[in-house]
Design a protein around this motif. Structure first.
Motif, mmCIF file in Angstrom:
data_model
loop_
_atom_site.group_PDB
_atom_site.id
_atom_site.type_symbol
_atom_site.label_atom_id
_atom_site.label_comp_id
_atom_site.label_asym_id
_atom_site.label_seq_id
_atom_site.Cartn_x
_atom_site.Cartn_y
_atom_site.Cartn_z
ATOM 1 N N VAL A 132 0.892 -1.149 -0.073
ATOM 2 C CA VAL A 132 0.050 -0.051 0.043
ATOM 3 C C VAL A 132 0.916 1.317 0.074
ATOM 4 C CG1 VAL A 132 -1.735 1.291 1.071
ATOM 5 C CG2 VAL A 132 -1.780 -1.157 1.076
ATOM 6 N N PRO A 133 0.662 2.085 -0.842
ATOM 7 C CA PRO A 133 1.450 3.342 -0.907
ATOM 8 C C PRO A 133 1.133 4.525 0.357
ATOM 9 C CG PRO A 133 -0.564 3.623 -2.173
ATOM 10 C CD PRO A 133 -0.496 2.443 -1.795
ATOM 11 N N THR A 134 2.086 5.013 0.717
ATOM 12 C CA THR A 134 2.080 5.853 1.815
ATOM 13 C C THR A 134 2.702 7.543 1.114
ATOM 14 O OG1 THR A 134 4.653 5.657 2.606
ATOM 15 C CG2 THR A 134 2.839 4.081 3.331
ATOM 16 N N GLN A 135 2.872 8.367 1.909
ATOM 17 C CA GLN A 135 3.438 9.740 1.535
ATOM 18 C C GLN A 135 4.890 9.658 0.807
ATOM 19 O OE1 GLN A 135 2.056 12.457 4.545
ATOM 20 N NE2 GLN A 135 0.348 13.226 2.970
ATOM 21 N N THR A 136 5.469 8.504 1.481
ATOM 22 C CA THR A 136 6.898 8.618 1.238
ATOM 23 C C THR A 136 7.337 7.350 0.328
ATOM 24 O OG1 THR A 136 7.177 7.542 3.249
ATOM 25 C CG2 THR A 136 7.553 9.786 3.265
ATOM 26 N N THR A 137 6.447 6.430 0.170
ATOM 27 C CA THR A 137 6.857 5.232 -0.615
ATOM 28 C C THR A 137 5.506 4.857 -1.600
ATOM 29 O OG1 THR A 137 5.738 3.724 0.988
ATOM 30 C CG2 THR A 137 8.018 4.193 1.379
ATOM 31 N N ALA A 138 6.019 4.502 -2.735
ATOM 32 C CA ALA A 138 5.082 3.996 -3.815
ATOM 33 C C ALA A 138 4.484 2.731 -3.434
ATOM 34 C CB ALA A 138 5.924 4.006 -5.174
ATOM 35 N N GLY A 139 3.372 2.404 -3.981
ATOM 36 C CA GLY A 139 2.613 1.318 -3.713
ATOM 37 C C GLY A 139 2.605 0.383 -4.994
ATOM 38 N N ALA A 140 2.504 -1.031 -4.951
ATOM 39 C CA ALA A 140 2.490 -1.928 -6.067
ATOM 40 C C ALA A 140 1.582 -2.834 -6.004
ATOM 41 C CB ALA A 140 3.986 -2.305 -6.358
ATOM 42 N N TYR A 141 1.062 -3.491 -6.992
ATOM 43 C CA TYR A 141 0.336 -4.744 -7.071
ATOM 44 C C TYR A 141 1.443 -5.756 -7.826
ATOM 45 C CZ TYR A 141 -2.649 -8.665 -7.919
ATOM 46 O OH TYR A 141 -3.144 -9.856 -8.053
#
Length: 492
Positions: free
Chosen positions: A302-311
């Motif tokens: 799950v993305p956060t304000q500082t890290t990308a999210g991915a499936y």
């Protein structure tokens, strides 16, 4: 608009019910929920007596959700105290129990054995096929264990052997004393109070609607003979739409998903307004070779304000995933499905008990998201992608119908397998039919709860849309802003 602004905009719309939000009231509620102990009735008495005045919208949803869940738990504890409480009538199963641990504790195995015996005295025994599978697993675990754990597992295996002649031939809570009431309470716990038979009829109506839509699409594609399920299976075999079983094929599948994702992003403002920036910072990403070789199922970060999210899609059996089945996966797993709902929910920080008593919302939202994009024209002019979307929806509604059919309709395994095959034809990639049906037999009411949540969101979204685009955007903002909730809370 940043996360805080998004939440504030949605929260303000919910405030007419609350004169003032008092941080200390929120803190008092959370502290009480953190320390809840005792029987379900005792816990229900404590939370139902908490004054909601002064709570923020998110805390009010915490309270309302926990009160509803504990109400169901209180009734369940009176009529059916056994099994894995709130989850399953069976304390151990092929997918549950201390025997599955690498180093099972003797004390836990013994406690589960005592519960199995007590449940059997009330007429609740694992159905024969599942009991035999569990017996084999316990026997294998016994051979690997040592000392007290091995002895405890031997006794458990002996009890299962003793119970085998009493095991029902077919699964279903409706086959044991009080089982239909138990299913209704599980459904109330996971979703809300509803007559399971009415729920079954509602889902059946949706299944027939989806079948008619799929029939029209299949005919346009040239598939005119046989049942809808048989024609979907035929479409799955068309080699023109299959990826090559190599690195190039898997890379192409991920690239196709990201291309569809790129076409999705421009559609979102009209449906949601401005979203927290992290929601858009997502992509489909290929698993590592090791994960693919191990057959790991698809998963997400799950993305956060500082890290990308991915499936990370499961592409091990790449030839079983035609290209036209992936666009709907993008909408479910990425945008506007899980990757919008989950980051906003994380910011709202719902109490863990809210997650416990609103378990169907996240999946219901993701299924609703697929339909939302279809209604917005995402599949217009692409009947193959539209067929993929309808196949996924037939799978989702089929799961719900298996749930109610097995547990209150007394359907046999053969009957429910035939029903799924007729509805959807090809099994969903990540859920082989036999495996999925087994899970539904062991853990009643969850798949029905997910399907009903989706149908509720569809009805509410359709109603909002009739009042114009801004009404639909407002509905989405208010629905998502403070994290998951039960449908009754959404309607209120």
């Amino acid at each position: 608009m940043y996360r805080r602004q998004f939440l504030a905009a949605a929260g303000i719309a919910a405030l007419p019910r609350v004169a003032f939000a008092e941080p200390d009231r929120d803190a008092k509620l959370r502290a009480m929920l953190d320390k809840l102990s005792g029987t379900p009735s005792v816990k229900f008495g404590r939370v139902s007596g908490f004054d909601p005045d002064g709570l923020s919208p998110a805390s009010r949803i915490d309270l309302e959700t926990v009160v509803a869940g504990l109400d169901a738990d209180s009734s369940m504890a009176r009529i059916f105290p056994g099994g894995r409480f709130g989850r399953s009538p069976y304390v151990i199963a092929p997918n549950a129990g201390a025997w599955r641990e690498a180093a099972p504790a003797a004390e836990r195995v013994e406690a589960e054995t005592a519960q199995i015996e007590a449940d059997a005295a009330r007429g609740v025994v694992l159905p024969a096929p599942l009991l035999e599978k569990t017996r084999a697993g316990v026997a294998a675990a016994t051979g690997k264990a040592n000392g007290p754990a091995a002895e405890a597992l031997r006794k458990q295996a002996a009890l299962l052997a003793e119970l085998a002649p009493k095991a029902p031939a077919e699964p279903g809570t409706g086959r044991f004393p009080g089982g239909e009431d138990y299913f209704a309470l599980l459904l109330a716990r996971h979703y809300g109070r509803v007559d399971p038979k009415d729920a079954h009829r509602r889902m059946l109506h949706k299944a027939h609607e989806l079948g008619r839509r799929a029939d029209k699409v299949l005919r346009r594609l040239g598939y005119t003979k046989g049942s809808v399920g048989a024609r979907i299976s035929a479409a799955f075999r068309d080699p023109r739409f299959l990826y090559s079983d190599d690195n190039a094929g898997r890379d192409r599948a991920v690239a196709d998903m990201n291309a569809w994702l790129a076409r999705t992003r421009p559609r979102l403002p009209a449906l949601f307004g401005a979203l927290p920036s992290e929601c858009g910072n997502v992509a489909a990403v290929r698993m590592t070779p090791k994960e693919e070789a191990e057959g790991k199922q698809g998963y997400r970060t799950v993305p956060t304000q500082t890290t990308a999210g991915a499936y990370y899609p499961d592409l091990q059996r790449i030839r079983d995933r035609p290209s036209w089945t992936l666009p709907a996966v993008v909408h479910h797993e990425l945008l506007p499905g899980h990757m919008i709902q989950l980051p906003i929910e994380a910011a709202a920080n719902p109490h863990p008990l809210r997650l416990e008593y609103a378990p169907a919302f996240a999946e219901g939202w993701a299924i609703y998201s697929e339909e939302l994009m279809a209604a917005d024209g995402a599949f217009a002019g692409d009947d193959r992608a539209l067929l993929g979307h309808l196949h996924w929806l037939l799978f989702r509604i089929g799961r719900g119908l298996v749930d109610t059919g097995v547990h209150i309709g007394h359907e046999t395994l053969e009957e429910t397998s035939s029903k799924l095959a007729a509805f959807q034809g090809e099994a969903a990639y990540f859920a082989p039919m036999a495996q999925d049906i087994e899970r539904i037999c062991i853990e009643p009411a969850m798949r029905a709860a997910e399907a009903l949540t989706w149908l509720d969101l569809h009805d509410l979204g359709t109603k909002a849309k009739r009042n114009g685009p801004e009404s639909l955007r407002k509905f989405h903002r208010e629905l998502l802003a403070n994290g998951r909730r039960r449908t009754a809370v959404t309607r209120a």
